[in-house]
Design a protein around this motif. Sequence first.
Motif, PDB file in Angstrom:
ATOM      1  N   UNK A 114       0.773  -1.090   0.242  1.00 18.78           N
ATOM      2  CA  UNK A 114       0.379   0.171  -0.174  1.00 18.78           C
ATOM      3  C   UNK A 114       0.845   1.376  -0.208  1.00 18.78           C
ATOM      4  N   UNK A 115       0.079   2.279  -1.028  1.00 20.43           N
ATOM      5  CA  UNK A 115       0.960   3.124  -1.002  1.00 20.43           C
ATOM      6  C   UNK A 115       1.032   4.369   0.906  1.00 20.43           C
ATOM      7  N   UNK A 116       1.485   5.463   1.134  1.00 21.17           N
ATOM      8  CA  UNK A 116       1.518   5.612   2.299  1.00 21.17           C
ATOM      9  C   UNK A 116       0.418   6.909   2.442  1.00 21.17           C
ATOM     10  N   UNK A 117      -0.683   6.334   2.963  1.00 24.30           N
ATOM     11  CA  UNK A 117      -2.303   7.439   2.625  1.00 24.30           C
ATOM     12  C   UNK A 117      -2.726   7.191   3.677  1.00 24.30           C
ATOM     13  N   UNK A 118      -3.974   8.055   4.269  1.00 25.80           N
ATOM     14  CA  UNK A 118      -4.231   8.188   5.984  1.00 25.80           C
ATOM     15  C   UNK A 118      -5.950   8.432   5.016  1.00 25.80           C
ATOM     16  N   UNK A 119      -6.784   7.109   6.105  1.00 29.44           N
ATOM     17  CA  UNK A 119      -7.833   7.159   6.044  1.00 29.44           C
ATOM     18  C   UNK A 119      -8.783   7.482   6.730  1.00 29.44           C
ATOM     19  N   UNK A 120      -9.544   9.172   6.594  1.00 32.94           N
ATOM     20  CA  UNK A 120     -10.293   9.702   7.589  1.00 32.94           C
ATOM     21  C   UNK A 120     -11.768   9.451   7.052  1.00 32.94           C
ATOM     22  N   UNK A 121     -12.618   9.546   8.119  1.00 34.05           N
ATOM     23  CA  UNK A 121     -13.895   9.024   8.126  1.00 34.05           C
ATOM     24  C   UNK A 121     -14.215  10.862   9.114  1.00 34.05           C
ATOM     25  N   UNK A 122     -15.520  11.241   7.873  1.00 33.30           N
ATOM     26  CA  UNK A 122     -16.135  12.599   8.007  1.00 33.30           C
ATOM     27  C   UNK A 122     -17.448  12.733   8.616  1.00 33.30           C
ATOM     28  N   UNK A 123     -17.695  13.317   8.909  1.00 33.41           N
ATOM     29  CA  UNK A 123     -19.762  13.778   9.703  1.00 33.41           C
ATOM     30  C   UNK A 123     -19.801  13.245  10.913  1.00 33.41           C
ATOM     31  N   UNK A 124     -21.095  12.681  11.032  1.00 33.65           N
ATOM     32  CA  UNK A 124     -21.358  12.290  12.368  1.00 33.65           C
ATOM     33  C   UNK A 124     -20.094  11.174  13.032  1.00 33.65           C
ATOM     34  N   UNK A 125     -19.222  10.569  12.644  1.00 39.22           N
ATOM     35  CA  UNK A 125     -18.709   9.404  12.976  1.00 39.22           C
ATOM     36  C   UNK A 125     -16.994   9.971  13.244  1.00 39.22           C
ATOM     37  N   UNK A 126     -16.999  11.166  12.392  1.00 38.03           N
ATOM     38  CA  UNK A 126     -15.582  11.831  13.202  1.00 38.03           C
ATOM     39  C   UNK A 126     -15.969  12.576  13.971  1.00 38.03           C
ATOM     40  N   UNK A 127     -17.442  13.377  14.345  1.00 37.18           N
ATOM     41  CA  UNK A 127     -17.599  13.921  15.638  1.00 37.18           C
ATOM     42  C   UNK A 127     -17.703  12.982  16.829  1.00 37.18           C
ATOM     43  N   UNK A 128     -17.782  12.198  16.513  1.00 40.72           N
ATOM     44  CA  UNK A 128     -17.764  11.151  17.917  1.00 40.72           C
ATOM     45  C   UNK A 128     -19.373  11.419  18.735  1.00 40.72           C
ATOM     46  N   UNK A 129     -20.338  11.125  17.077  1.00 44.27           N
ATOM     47  CA  UNK A 129     -21.598  11.824  17.947  1.00 44.27           C
ATOM     48  C   UNK A 129     -23.217  10.693  16.229  1.00 44.27           C
ATOM     49  N   UNK A 130     -22.470   9.573  15.805  1.00 38.69           N
ATOM     50  CA  UNK A 130     -22.946   8.973  15.558  1.00 38.69           C
ATOM     51  C   UNK A 130     -24.065   8.191  15.897  1.00 38.69           C
ATOM     52  N   UNK A 131     -25.213   8.041  15.161  1.00 34.34           N
ATOM     53  CA  UNK A 131     -26.615   7.051  15.654  1.00 34.34           C
ATOM     54  C   UNK A 131     -26.600   5.966  15.063  1.00 34.34           C
ATOM     55  N   UNK A 132     -27.574   5.237  15.401  1.00 31.40           N
ATOM     56  CA  UNK A 132     -27.774   4.066  14.433  1.00 31.40           C
ATOM     57  C   UNK A 132     -28.701   4.551  12.592  1.00 31.40           C
ATOM     58  N   UNK A 133     -27.804   3.909  12.023  1.00 34.15           N
ATOM     59  CA  UNK A 133     -28.433   3.869  11.085  1.00 34.15           C
ATOM     60  C   UNK A 133     -27.794   5.012   9.348  1.00 34.15           C
ATOM     61  N   UNK A 134     -27.053   5.391  10.436  1.00 33.79           N
ATOM     62  CA  UNK A 134     -26.219   6.516   9.844  1.00 33.79           C
ATOM     63  C   UNK A 134     -24.986   5.959   8.863  1.00 33.79           C
ATOM     64  N   UNK A 135     -24.699   6.951   7.527  1.00 37.71           N
ATOM     65  CA  UNK A 135     -24.398   6.124   6.270  1.00 37.71           C
ATOM     66  C   UNK A 135     -22.734   6.558   6.142  1.00 37.71           C
ATOM     67  N   UNK A 136     -22.385   5.909   4.899  1.00 31.52           N
ATOM     68  CA  UNK A 136     -20.575   6.030   5.419  1.00 31.52           C
ATOM     69  C   UNK A 136     -20.156   7.562   4.553  1.00 31.52           C
ATOM     70  N   UNK A 137     -19.207   7.830   5.336  1.00 30.70           N
ATOM     71  CA  UNK A 137     -19.046   9.239   4.763  1.00 30.70           C
ATOM     72  C   UNK A 137     -17.704   9.433   4.999  1.00 30.70           C
ATOM     73  N   UNK A 138     -16.507   8.729   4.103  1.00 33.59           N
ATOM     74  CA  UNK A 138     -14.356   8.634   4.111  1.00 33.59           C
ATOM     75  C   UNK A 138     -14.706   9.568   3.041  1.00 33.59           C
ATOM     76  N   UNK A 139     -13.242   9.487   3.481  1.00 36.20           N
ATOM     77  CA  UNK A 139     -12.174  10.202   2.210  1.00 36.20           C
ATOM     78  C   UNK A 139     -10.159   9.557   2.027  1.00 36.20           C
TER      79      UNK A 139
END
Lengths: 233, 624
Positions: B348-373
Amino acid sequence: MFGIRRSTERRREDAATAAPPGPLRDYLSAPFPDLATPVTELSLLALDVESTGLDVEEDRVLAVGWVPVDGLSIDLSGARRRVLATRRDVGQSATVHGLTDDAIAAGDLPVAVLTELLGALSGRVLLAHHASIEVGFLDAACRRVHGVPFVATSVDTLHLQRRVLTEGLGAQPDPLPGALRLWAARERYGLPRYRAHEPLTDALACAELYLAQVAELSQRSSKPLTLKAIRAT
Amino acid sequence: MADTELAEVADFLAGHAPFAALPARVLRALPARLTIRYHRRGSSLMAVGVDNHDLIIVRSGAIEIRDADGGLVDRCAEGSTAGSTTLIGPNPSRFDVVAIEDTLALHLPAEVFHELSQAHPDFADHFDAERADRLRTAVSSVATNPAGEAILRTSARDLVHRAPVSVGDDVTIAEAARVMTDEGVSSLLVMDGRGVVGILTDRDLRRRVLAVGVDPAGPVTSVMTPDPVVAAADTSALELLVTMTERTIHHLPVVEAGRPLGVVTTTDLMRLERVNMVHIVGDVSKQPDVAGVVAMARRLPRLVEQLVGQDVAADDITRVVTTVGDAIERRLIALAEDELTAAGHGPPPRYCWMTMGSRARHEQALGGDQDHGVILADDAPEGAEDYIGALAEIVVTGLEACGYPRCEGDVMASNPRWRQRLTGWRREFRQWIHEPTSDAVLTASIFFDSRPLAGDDTLHARLAEDIAAWAPQGHNFLGHLVAAAVANEPPLGFFRGFVLARAGDHKDTLDLKRGGVGAIVDLARAHALGAGLVSVNTRSRLLAAGRAGALDPAVAASLVDALEFISHVRLAHQTRQAASGATPDSRLRPSELTPFEQRTLREAFHVVRDAQQALAQRSPGHLT
C-alpha cells in the motif's frame, strides 16, 4: 374581622339552640375550625350539588358529591356520591347532568342524604366552586326539613381564583369572562381534564383546584396561610 | 349503586401499567384507598435519607428522580410511579424526587402496595423490574450480560486513574473545599501522618455544611466521614460494585500497604460496564473475514437498546456507536489491504483514511451512512490512486453489508474526487474557504468535520492545521456557514397542530435531525471555525466556543443540553425501529412521544431557534 367571626359563631350557636335534636343540631353544635388554623392543618369538605336549576326555592337537588380535604391532602376514602329520589321531573336539566328520571327514582331519600352530608361536614369548612349555590341549597333544605337556617364557614375556589388572577405578579384587574370557571381555572394549573357535571367529579375537581390555589397563594404570602386569609364567609 | 365510584381516577389508573393489568373489581375499589396531593414545581416529594411510605403516581405534571450524588436516574411524566424502592427495599429513600412541573400526584399507601403485590404477581414484577433498573442497573446487568466476565477480571487498581487528592487533618472545611474545586474532584481524602483518617465528598459539603449552616472555618475533621470503608488494590470491580451498592456509598478509597492509590467512584464502575460492552463488540479487530465483522456489527442495535434502557447519556451512547463503527471500518480496511496483497497488488502507498461527518464528531447514531475520504502522500508512487480506488470499493461493499448505507452525496473514498494527494486536498479547502459558493460550502461542510481513522495520521494533522488557520480569515466562507446554520429551522410548528414535513413517506413525522441535532451541529461548526478552534465534537466545540467568548457560555450549555435530549429521543426511536426490523432513521411519529417528551422537545427546539437568531443578529452581513 373579629366582628365577623363572632357573628358567624353567634349565628351557629343561635341556630344550634333553635334546632330540634337531630343531625342539624349535632352539626351546629360542633365549633367551626378556628380562623387562625393554618391551611396545612385545615379540614374541609369539597361539595358539589347538581340541581334542576339555580333557584334554591323552586328547583330541586338531584345529586350531590363530596370529598374531604385534610390539610394538603385529598382523602378519597371519604368520597361520596348520592342521587336523591325526588317526585319532580328532571326535565331539560338532564341534558346537563345526565341524571335520568329512572336513576333518580332509584335514589336515596333527600332527608337521609342531608343527614349523611351534615355528618360529613361536621367540624369542617365547606369548600365549593361558587359556594353560594351549595350553601343556598343546604340552607333551603335545612329550613324545609328542620325549620332552622344552615350556617357554615366556607371557602370558595371561584373567589380564590379571582384573587390569584387579580393580585400579585402579572395581575389583570379584570379577569377575562370565563377565566374564573372551574375548568378554566384548572387548566391554568395544568390539572387534568375531567367530564364535567358529575357531582363527585366536580367536587374532586374543586378540591384539586383548591390545593393548587393554596400552593400558589402560600408561595406569594410572607406568613403561613390561614383559614382567615382564604375564607369566603 | 356504585355511589362512591371515582370514575375519573379509576379510568386513569386503568390506562397505565401496572394498574391496567389489575382485575376490574380491584381497580374500581382502588381509588377509595388513595389520597391526592399537589406539588408545586421545584418542591420535594421524597428526599435522600428520609423515610417514605407511599407509592407516588403522577396524575399530571412531571417529576425527576436523582440519586444521592445528584445523578439523574429518571424523569417521569403522567402515569409513572416513584417510591417503590423504599416499599420493596429498606427505608430511608436513596433518591431525591422533585416536581419539575406543577404536579398532581396520587399517593398509594404502603399497606395497599403490599396487598396488591401479594395478590397480583404481575403488579409485583413490574416494580421489581423498575427497582432493579433504578437501583442496581450495573449489578443486575452483571448477572445477565456477558460483559460481566470482564468486570470480574478488572481490579480496583485498574480503575484508579489518578493519584488521590488529599489534605492534612488540620485544615479547615473551606480550605478542603478549595482544594476539591481546584483539583476538580468530587471527593477528598483526609490524611494524618500514618494514613487515611477520613473522606469528604461534595455531598458531605452539601448536607453537613451548607444545609445545616456549619461555619466553613471549622475543622474538616468535624464534617468528614471518619475511618471510611476502603478497598484493597486487588479487589475485583464486581466486589467494589456490590460493596458500594450495599452501603450506598459512591466513593471508595483504594489502598495498598496502607497507602492510598486513589478513589474509585460509582461513575467509574458504570463507565467500566459500558467500556466492556464496547469491548465485546470491539472483538471485531480479531475477525478473520468480512462475514465475522458483519456478525459483530449486527450486535450494535441491541447494545444501543440496552444503553438507552439504562438511561445512559446520549452523548456516551453515540460515542459507543462511533467506537464500534471505527473498529468495524478499520478491520475492513485491514482485510481489504490483505485481499489486495493476496491478489498481487501493493504494497500500500502512504495514505490516511479519514472518517467524516457524525462519526468524525463521535456522534454517530444508528443508521448513519458512510462518509470517508483518503489523503494520499504527495510522494506516493504513480498509480497509487488506483490502488486506493480498489481498496475503497472493497471497504464500501463491506460497510454496506455491516449496515452502513452508501453516502447519498457520494462522499466516499471510492469517488475519485475524495481520494486525493495532500496538495489536492489543500487546494480544495483553500478554494472552499477563500472563494466559497453557497452550494460548495454546504457540500464541503462535512469535510470540516473529519478525523483520521487508519494509515498515516500526520497527513491529516497537516491538513487540519491549515484549515484552522485559514477558516477565521474566510469571511465569505463564515458567512455561508452562518447562513447554513440558521437555515434549518427547528420544527416548532410541530407542537401547534403538528405542522410537519409533507413529502412522501415522511408525511406526519417530526425530523429530529434537520432542525434538531443537525441544526445544533451546524451552529457549533460555525462558532468553532469562526473562532479558529480545532475541536470536531459538537459538545466540545460548543463548550470551547463558550470558553473562548465566541458564544455566550449559558447558551453553549443550553445547546449541549438540547443536543443531549434530542439525541436521546432519537436513539430511543431508532432502537424501537431496529427491534421491529425497520431501518433506523430520525423521523418520529407524534404518537411515539409522551406529553413530557413533547414539552421538553419543544423547549429544546426553542433553545436552538434562539441560538440561531442570536447568531444571525450578531453576523447580519453574513446573511447576504
